[in-house]
Motif scaffolding. Structure first.
Motif, PDB file in Angstrom:
ATOM      1  N   VAL A 173       0.829  -1.208   0.000  1.00  0.00           N
ATOM      2  CA  VAL A 173       0.000   0.000   0.000  1.00  0.00           C
ATOM      3  C   VAL A 173       0.864   1.259   0.000  1.00  0.00           C
ATOM      4  CG1 VAL A 173      -1.707   1.305   1.352  1.00  0.00           C
ATOM      5  CG2 VAL A 173      -1.925  -1.182   1.113  1.00  0.00           C
ATOM      6  N   ALA A 174       2.085   1.161   0.545  1.00  0.00           N
ATOM      7  CA  ALA A 174       2.960   2.332   0.643  1.00  0.00           C
ATOM      8  C   ALA A 174       3.244   2.959  -0.713  1.00  0.00           C
ATOM      9  CB  ALA A 174       4.271   1.946   1.315  1.00  0.00           C
ATOM     10  N   SER A 175       3.305   2.155  -1.747  1.00  0.00           N
ATOM     11  CA  SER A 175       3.546   2.697  -3.086  1.00  0.00           C
ATOM     12  C   SER A 175       2.409   3.612  -3.510  1.00  0.00           C
ATOM     13  CB  SER A 175       3.711   1.555  -4.100  1.00  0.00           C
ATOM     14  OG  SER A 175       4.821   0.749  -3.751  1.00  0.00           O
ATOM     15  N   SER A 176       1.171   3.196  -3.210  1.00  0.00           N
ATOM     16  CA  SER A 176       0.012   4.046  -3.526  1.00  0.00           C
ATOM     17  C   SER A 176       0.035   5.324  -2.688  1.00  0.00           C
ATOM     18  CB  SER A 176      -1.291   3.284  -3.269  1.00  0.00           C
ATOM     19  OG  SER A 176      -1.352   2.109  -4.044  1.00  0.00           O
ATOM     20  N   LEU A 177       0.412   5.174  -1.423  1.00  0.00           N
ATOM     21  CA  LEU A 177       0.493   6.346  -0.549  1.00  0.00           C
ATOM     22  C   LEU A 177       1.549   7.322  -1.059  1.00  0.00           C
ATOM     23  CD1 LEU A 177       0.219   5.006   3.118  1.00  0.00           C
ATOM     24  CD2 LEU A 177      -1.010   6.960   2.178  1.00  0.00           C
ATOM     25  N   LEU A 201       5.172   1.255  11.685  1.00  0.00           N
ATOM     26  CA  LEU A 201       4.394   0.645  10.609  1.00  0.00           C
ATOM     27  C   LEU A 201       3.740   1.705   9.725  1.00  0.00           C
ATOM     28  CD1 LEU A 201       2.604  -2.093  12.743  1.00  0.00           C
ATOM     29  CD2 LEU A 201       4.348  -2.539  11.006  1.00  0.00           C
ATOM     30  N   TYR A 202       3.518   2.902  10.266  1.00  0.00           N
ATOM     31  CA  TYR A 202       2.684   3.903   9.594  1.00  0.00           C
ATOM     32  C   TYR A 202       3.456   5.140   9.147  1.00  0.00           C
ATOM     33  CZ  TYR A 202      -0.615   0.995  12.190  1.00  0.00           C
ATOM     34  OH  TYR A 202      -1.306  -0.071  12.715  1.00  0.00           O
ATOM     35  N   ILE A 203       4.749   5.005   8.929  1.00  0.00           N
ATOM     36  CA  ILE A 203       5.557   6.175   8.572  1.00  0.00           C
ATOM     37  C   ILE A 203       5.065   6.822   7.284  1.00  0.00           C
ATOM     38  CG2 ILE A 203       7.853   6.830   7.718  1.00  0.00           C
ATOM     39  CD1 ILE A 203       9.050   5.217  10.005  1.00  0.00           C
ATOM     40  N   ALA A 204       4.700   6.037   6.269  1.00  0.00           N
ATOM     41  CA  ALA A 204       4.191   6.608   5.025  1.00  0.00           C
ATOM     42  C   ALA A 204       2.924   7.415   5.285  1.00  0.00           C
ATOM     43  CB  ALA A 204       3.913   5.500   4.006  1.00  0.00           C
ATOM     44  N   LEU A 205       2.077   6.891   6.154  1.00  0.00           N
ATOM     45  CA  LEU A 205       0.826   7.559   6.497  1.00  0.00           C
ATOM     46  C   LEU A 205       1.095   8.890   7.197  1.00  0.00           C
ATOM     47  CD1 LEU A 205      -2.105   6.595   6.032  1.00  0.00           C
ATOM     48  CD2 LEU A 205      -2.111   5.788   8.398  1.00  0.00           C
ATOM     49  N   VAL A 206       2.053   8.888   8.127  1.00  0.00           N
ATOM     50  CA  VAL A 206       2.407  10.112   8.852  1.00  0.00           C
ATOM     51  C   VAL A 206       2.889  11.182   7.892  1.00  0.00           C
ATOM     52  CG1 VAL A 206       4.045  11.113  10.492  1.00  0.00           C
ATOM     53  CG2 VAL A 206       2.922   8.956  11.036  1.00  0.00           C
ATOM     54  N   LEU A 207       3.793  10.807   6.999  1.00  0.00           N
ATOM     55  CA  LEU A 207       4.402  11.790   6.105  1.00  0.00           C
ATOM     56  C   LEU A 207       3.397  12.372   5.115  1.00  0.00           C
ATOM     57  CD1 LEU A 207       7.835  10.036   5.521  1.00  0.00           C
ATOM     58  CD2 LEU A 207       7.407  12.124   6.809  1.00  0.00           C
ATOM     59  N   LYS A 208       2.346  11.618   4.788  1.00  0.00           N
ATOM     60  CA  LYS A 208       1.323  12.124   3.877  1.00  0.00           C
ATOM     61  C   LYS A 208       0.219  12.896   4.605  1.00  0.00           C
ATOM     62  CE  LYS A 208       2.680  11.041  -0.229  1.00  0.00           C
ATOM     63  NZ  LYS A 208       2.853  12.053  -1.276  1.00  0.00           N
ATOM     64  N   ALA A 209      -0.254  12.346   5.710  1.00  0.00           N
ATOM     65  CA  ALA A 209      -1.395  12.951   6.408  1.00  0.00           C
ATOM     66  C   ALA A 209      -0.989  14.043   7.383  1.00  0.00           C
ATOM     67  CB  ALA A 209      -2.182  11.873   7.144  1.00  0.00           C
ATOM     68  N   LEU A 264      12.353   5.128   0.465  1.00  0.00           N
ATOM     69  CA  LEU A 264      11.178   5.801  -0.073  1.00  0.00           C
ATOM     70  C   LEU A 264      11.143   7.277   0.318  1.00  0.00           C
ATOM     71  CD1 LEU A 264       8.886   4.628  -1.813  1.00  0.00           C
ATOM     72  CD2 LEU A 264       7.531   4.341   0.268  1.00  0.00           C
ATOM     73  N   TYR A 265      11.590   7.570   1.546  1.00  0.00           N
ATOM     74  CA  TYR A 265      11.535   8.934   2.078  1.00  0.00           C
ATOM     75  C   TYR A 265      12.901   9.331   2.646  1.00  0.00           C
ATOM     76  CZ  TYR A 265       6.531   7.915   1.848  1.00  0.00           C
ATOM     77  OH  TYR A 265       5.279   7.565   1.428  1.00  0.00           O
ATOM     78  N   PRO A 266      13.895   9.494   1.781  1.00  0.00           N
ATOM     79  CA  PRO A 266      15.243   9.815   2.279  1.00  0.00           C
ATOM     80  C   PRO A 266      15.257  11.134   3.043  1.00  0.00           C
ATOM     81  CG  PRO A 266      15.099  10.119  -0.113  1.00  0.00           C
ATOM     82  CD  PRO A 266      13.839   9.437   0.309  1.00  0.00           C
ATOM     83  N   ASP A 267      16.000  11.147   4.160  1.00  0.00           N
ATOM     84  CA  ASP A 267      16.225  12.349   4.973  1.00  0.00           C
ATOM     85  C   ASP A 267      14.980  12.868   5.685  1.00  0.00           C
ATOM     86  OD1 ASP A 267      18.907  12.382   4.053  1.00  0.00           O
ATOM     87  OD2 ASP A 267      18.276  13.440   2.235  1.00  0.00           O
ATOM     88  N   GLN A 268      13.915  12.060   5.742  1.00  0.00           N
ATOM     89  CA  GLN A 268      12.710  12.520   6.441  1.00  0.00           C
ATOM     90  C   GLN A 268      12.511  11.814   7.787  1.00  0.00           C
ATOM     91  OE1 GLN A 268       9.184  13.561   4.088  1.00  0.00           O
ATOM     92  NE2 GLN A 268      10.241  12.766   2.281  1.00  0.00           N
ATOM     93  N   ILE A 269      13.399  10.891   8.094  1.00  0.00           N
ATOM     94  CA  ILE A 269      13.350  10.171   9.366  1.00  0.00           C
ATOM     95  C   ILE A 269      14.669  10.415  10.100  1.00  0.00           C
ATOM     96  CG2 ILE A 269      13.100   7.914  10.481  1.00  0.00           C
ATOM     97  CD1 ILE A 269      11.795   6.969   7.796  1.00  0.00           C
ATOM     98  N   TYR A 270      14.584  10.871  11.340  1.00  0.00           N
ATOM     99  CA  TYR A 270      15.792  11.101  12.145  1.00  0.00           C
ATOM    100  C   TYR A 270      16.097   9.823  12.928  1.00  0.00           C
ATOM    101  CZ  TYR A 270      19.072  13.382  15.345  1.00  0.00           C
ATOM    102  OH  TYR A 270      20.195  13.733  16.056  1.00  0.00           O
ATOM    103  N   HIS A 271      17.273   9.262  12.693  1.00  0.00           N
ATOM    104  CA  HIS A 271      17.658   8.023  13.360  1.00  0.00           C
ATOM    105  C   HIS A 271      18.537   8.351  14.567  1.00  0.00           C
ATOM    106  CE1 HIS A 271      16.053   5.606  10.076  1.00  0.00           C
ATOM    107  NE2 HIS A 271      16.629   6.451   9.240  1.00  0.00           N
ATOM    108  N   LEU A 272      18.122   7.885  15.724  1.00  0.00           N
ATOM    109  CA  LEU A 272      18.857   8.129  16.965  1.00  0.00           C
ATOM    110  C   LEU A 272      19.299   6.792  17.540  1.00  0.00           C
ATOM    111  CD1 LEU A 272      19.793  10.055  19.214  1.00  0.00           C
ATOM    112  CD2 LEU A 272      17.547   9.832  20.249  1.00  0.00           C
TER     113      LEU A 272
END
Length: 400
Positions: A151-155, A253-261, A317-325
């Motif tokens: 589903v992430a591809s559609s998102l 699980l919902y990172i694609a959803l967060v970045l869109k919504a 899919l979303y480079p540089d949009q997630i901060y890894h700690l």
């Protein structure tokens, strides 16, 4: 009433309700147990221990209280609770749920006494019972991860961005595997004067799981409703702060959803030594029923691989949009990692962020005791005490 208030996070009011219940029925063991849980959430550990002991004095075979109490005690060989649990485990009429609680308590006792093989055996048997009671099957999680990726591809291709409802509250998602340091990171961030620590919120999963899994159509209307409802719920918890944390680990699980919504949201992914993370999941009895993978070591390792692959997928899919700690780096170089985190969030520096153990906010996760202590390094090596009994379960991680 006490339980309802506790679930709402109104812990002082919950204690008042429990005390009123006890004024009517002074020998109500269940109330003392629930009071102990609430006091524990508040960090009042000595009072919590007293409440659990009172429950056991009324009901000596109260299995869940034995397990609750075991998490707060550092056992020595002469502790009478050890022999009590040992005798209870010999009973043939125990319900599976009670036996499970007692096995986890006995495992913790043996671990404290340095009897690591006995502790491991009890964790294994207790975990097997918990997995059976939950009817967990790893294949369901495999299917879930596959569906989310599909589903992430559609998102990702979804053009109709929600209207970005005007809000003075910015979500900070702190996510990753349970037991990876997410509670500590939230505690650090919540020390900042502009941040409200809201704990583990189930809003995103409840509102968005059906969209993320493809069970509900992806439409401008469904995304707008998700955004508006989530931000409305967040506003209720903001206490006037601009930033509000959501520390539900499985929101990864919902990172694609967060970045869109919720495009204004900040995403902090906390990672920790894989073997340490898997071991800490495996040995812990979670109150939530949604972590069935953690009760079998093989399931835990395989689930961790699913999680790791999904994080890599999101990064591509979303480079540089997630901060890894990195939790382990945080414990070694606390100030540098904390300053970089605060800067990433766009906040001005405040020295309070270096003293998360002094934050008096209620913490209602499995790590509630650890975050009330000064930060220390080395915890990710604790699993090695059990290495002789693991049959190489973590070999793939150790050689990475």
């Amino acid at each position: 009433m006490g339980n309802a208030l506790k679930d709402q996070g109104k812990l002082d009011e919950a204690i008042a309700a429990y005390n009123k219940a006890l004024s009517i029925k002074p020998d109500y063991a269940e109330t003392y147990n629930n009071m102990g849980v609430t006091l524990q959430d508040q960090g009042k550990l000595e009072e919590a221990i007293a409440a659990y002991n009172k429950a056991l004095s009324i009901k000596p075979d109260y299995a869940v209280t034995h397990r609750n109490l075991s998490g707060l005690i550092k056992y020595k060989r002469n502790d009478p609770q050890i022999s009590s649990v040992d005798e209870l485990l010999k009973r043939l009429d125990l319900k599976d749920a009670d036996r499970c609680h007692l096995l986890y308590a006995f495992a913790k006792m043996n671990e404290d006494l340095g009897c690591f093989e006995a502790a491991y055996d009890n964790y294994v048997v207790g975990g097997a019972l918990r997995k059976k009671l939950l009817a967990y099957d790893l294949r369901h999680d495999r299917a879930l991860f596959a569906k989310i990726r599909e589903v992430a591809s559609s998102l990702n291709d979804f053009d109709s961005t929600p209207p970005n409802a005007k809000t003075s509250h910015t979500p900070i998602f702190i996510l990753g595997m349970p037991r990876s340091g997410t509670t500590l990171v939230e505690q650090i961030i919540a020390c900042h004067s502009q941040v409200q620590g809201a704990g583990e919120l189930n809003f995103l999963g409840n509102l968005g799981n059906s969209i993320a899994c493809g069970a509900k159509p992806l439409t401008p209307d469904s995304m707008t409703k998700l955004q508006v409802k989530y931000l409305d719920e967040l506003a209720k918890l903001s206490n006037g702060h601009q930033f509000v944390t959501d520390k539900m680990p499985h929101n990864f699980l919902y990172i694609a959803l967060v970045l869109k919504a919720l495009p204004e949201a900040k995403i902090i992914h906390v990672k920790r030594n894989p073997a340490a993370t898997c071991w800490s999941n495996f040995k812990h009895y979670f109150q939530s029923n949604g972590l069935g993978y953690s009760y079998d070591l093989s399931d835990t390792v395989q689930y961790f691989s699913l999680y790791q692959d999904l994080i890599d997928f999101w990064d591509d899919l979303y480079p540089d949009q997630i901060y890894h700690l990195d939790y382990d780096r945080l414990t070694v170089d606390q100030e540098l990692e904390t300053r970089q985190l605060v800067e990433h969030l766009g906040l001005d520096w405040e020295d309070a962020c270096l003293s998360p153990h002094e934050n008096k906010r209620s913490v209602r996760t499995a790590s509630q005791q650890q975050v009330r202590e000064k930060m220390y390094s080395g915890s990710s090596e604790a699993w090695r005490k059990f290495e002789p009994y693991l049959n190489g379960a973590f070999d793939e991680f150790v050689t990475q």
